[in-house]
Motif scaffolding. Structure first.
Motif, PDB file in Angstrom:
ATOM      1  N   HIS A 210       0.830  -1.214   0.000  1.00  0.00           N
ATOM      2  CA  HIS A 210       0.000   0.000   0.000  1.00  0.00           C
ATOM      3  C   HIS A 210       0.859   1.257   0.000  1.00  0.00           C
ATOM      4  O   HIS A 210       0.627   2.174  -0.805  1.00  0.00           O
ATOM      5  N   THR A 251      -9.515  -3.051   4.235  1.00  0.00           N
ATOM      6  CA  THR A 251      -9.344  -1.738   3.607  1.00  0.00           C
ATOM      7  C   THR A 251      -8.347  -0.926   4.428  1.00  0.00           C
ATOM      8  O   THR A 251      -8.444  -0.890   5.662  1.00  0.00           O
ATOM      9  N   LEU A 252      -7.400  -0.292   3.740  1.00  0.00           N
ATOM     10  CA  LEU A 252      -6.365   0.505   4.396  1.00  0.00           C
ATOM     11  C   LEU A 252      -6.568   1.983   4.086  1.00  0.00           C
ATOM     12  O   LEU A 252      -6.935   2.342   2.961  1.00  0.00           O
ATOM     13  N   ALA A 253      -6.309   2.827   5.086  1.00  0.00           N
ATOM     14  CA  ALA A 253      -6.413   4.268   4.886  1.00  0.00           C
ATOM     15  C   ALA A 253      -5.382   4.737   3.868  1.00  0.00           C
ATOM     16  O   ALA A 253      -4.294   4.160   3.745  1.00  0.00           O
ATOM     17  N   GLU A 254      -5.706   5.794   3.151  1.00  0.00           N
ATOM     18  CA  GLU A 254      -4.787   6.295   2.125  1.00  0.00           C
ATOM     19  C   GLU A 254      -3.543   6.936   2.718  1.00  0.00           C
ATOM     20  O   GLU A 254      -2.484   6.937   2.105  1.00  0.00           O
ATOM     21  N   ASP A 255      -3.668   7.501   3.924  1.00  0.00           N
ATOM     22  CA  ASP A 255      -2.582   8.307   4.479  1.00  0.00           C
ATOM     23  C   ASP A 255      -1.745   7.543   5.498  1.00  0.00           C
ATOM     24  O   ASP A 255      -1.334   8.080   6.527  1.00  0.00           O
ATOM     25  N   LEU A 256      -1.440   6.275   5.224  1.00  0.00           N
ATOM     26  CA  LEU A 256      -0.595   5.519   6.139  1.00  0.00           C
ATOM     27  C   LEU A 256       0.804   6.129   6.214  1.00  0.00           C
ATOM     28  O   LEU A 256       1.340   6.600   5.213  1.00  0.00           O
ATOM     29  N   ARG A 264      -1.892   3.516  12.617  1.00  0.00           N
ATOM     30  CA  ARG A 264      -2.857   3.445  13.709  1.00  0.00           C
ATOM     31  C   ARG A 264      -3.875   2.340  13.455  1.00  0.00           C
ATOM     32  O   ARG A 264      -4.219   2.039  12.303  1.00  0.00           O
ATOM     33  N   GLU A 266      -7.033   2.245  13.752  1.00  0.00           N
ATOM     34  CA  GLU A 266      -8.254   2.633  13.052  1.00  0.00           C
ATOM     35  C   GLU A 266      -8.033   2.816  11.544  1.00  0.00           C
ATOM     36  O   GLU A 266      -8.996   2.960  10.785  1.00  0.00           O
ATOM     37  N   GLN A 267      -6.788   2.801  11.098  1.00  0.00           N
ATOM     38  CA  GLN A 267      -6.489   2.922   9.670  1.00  0.00           C
ATOM     39  C   GLN A 267      -6.586   1.587   8.934  1.00  0.00           C
ATOM     40  O   GLN A 267      -6.396   1.532   7.723  1.00  0.00           O
ATOM     41  N   VAL A 269      -9.195  -1.538   8.365  1.00  0.00           N
ATOM     42  CA  VAL A 269     -10.607  -1.874   8.551  1.00  0.00           C
ATOM     43  C   VAL A 269     -10.885  -3.254   7.960  1.00  0.00           C
ATOM     44  O   VAL A 269     -10.570  -3.525   6.790  1.00  0.00           O
TER      45      VAL A 269
END
Length: 285
Positions: A210, A251-256, A264, A266-267, A269
């Motif tokens: 990612h 699903t991974l947050a875009e701003d890792l 984090r 919560e990033q 899901v």
């Protein structure tokens, strides 16, 4: 039902059957309730999981994704004390920790701060990230077959509360921009440990892909001593009576964080996880 969902878990269930049918009963150094315990064991197996769509979090018994994520992020921060895990409600390392919560220079230390004999300190995760950046710029770069994550630091083994079970991983970038990982695991507790290990390294591969702008490929799991402890045989037989369900997605947050040190919880899901109930089993220490 997704064929990927069934196939992805079916290879693990086939491995359980293999050990039940062909494993030899062996003494082990592990104990349950203070008594040594035997295991059914085979040596040398390999299974593969496709990471391109579904996520290999097994469904024939509930696996704690919460614990998987917190442990992996703990490794990626380079931590070796259980206090932050305990604060997140994760107790999987408690049996090995000393009174201060310390475990010695286990995975996180080796991943992020391997001490070389000349006094230099090596961040192996950052080296893999840097190597992938080089490969994306030049496919002939020398790092192509050297993307290695090694936890088996011989000089530190006696200082560790538990020598690494999952000890060496190699990452591979193909010409289609897919990142795969092959793990060598010297000792594999198939009922309790392996479902956790598969999810952890699948997630690690997803995280690295990612932040590098790559697609996930495969997770290849190579096992040395693959075993089922005899106190888990009834649970394994019950698990094999259950039909696997479609695997979930992650699903991974875009701003890792691009270094992966400050990702984090919560990033990350988990979506669509509907497993059969948990099958408790006492851990062999």
């Amino acid at each position: 039902m997704s064929s990927m969902g069934v196939q992805g878990e079916a290879v693990y269930l086939d491995l359980l059957r293999d050990v039940l049918h062909h494993g030899r009963r062996q003494p082990t150094r592990a104990k349950v309730g203070g008594e040594f315990i035997d295991a059914l064991s085979v040596f040398g197996r390999q299974v593969r999981y496709d990471l391109s769509d579904r996520f290999p979090l097994f469904t024939t018994k509930r696996v704690s994704f919460h614990s998987v994520v917190h442990e992996l992020l703990w490794f990626l921060r380079g931590e070796t004390n259980v206090r932050s895990l305990q604060a997140a409600g994760v107790t999987i390392w408690d049996e090995w920790a000393d009174e201060a919560g310390e475990l010695g220079p286990i995975y996180g230390r080796q991943w992020r701060a391997w001490n070389g004999p000349d006094g230099r300190v090596f961040d192996q995760i950052q080296a893999i990230l840097d190597g992938l950046t080089q490969l994306r710029q030049d496919p002939r770069a020398s790092v192509g077959r050297r993307l290695i994550l090694n936890a088996w630091n011989v000089a530190d083994l006696e200082k560790m509360a538990l020598p690494p079970c999952h000890c060496l991983a190699q990452f591979h970038l193909d010409d289609a921009g897919r990142l795969s990982c092959q793990l060598y695991q010297r000792s594999a507790d198939l009922f309790l440990g392996v479902p956790f290990n598969v999810a952890s390294y699948a997630l690690l591969t997803r995280l690295i892909a990612h932040v590098q702008g790559l697609e996930p490929g495969e997770f290849i799991h190579t096992l040395g001593d693959a075993h089922i402890y005899v106190n888990h045989l009834d649970q394994v037989r019950r698990q094999l009576e259950r039909d696997p369900r479609p695997l979930p997605r992650v699903t991974l947050a875009e701003d890792l964080d691009p270094t992966l040190k400050k990702v984090r919880r919560e990033q990350i899901v988990l979506e669509g996880y509907h497993p059969h109930p948990a099958l408790p089993g006492e851990v062999a220490v």
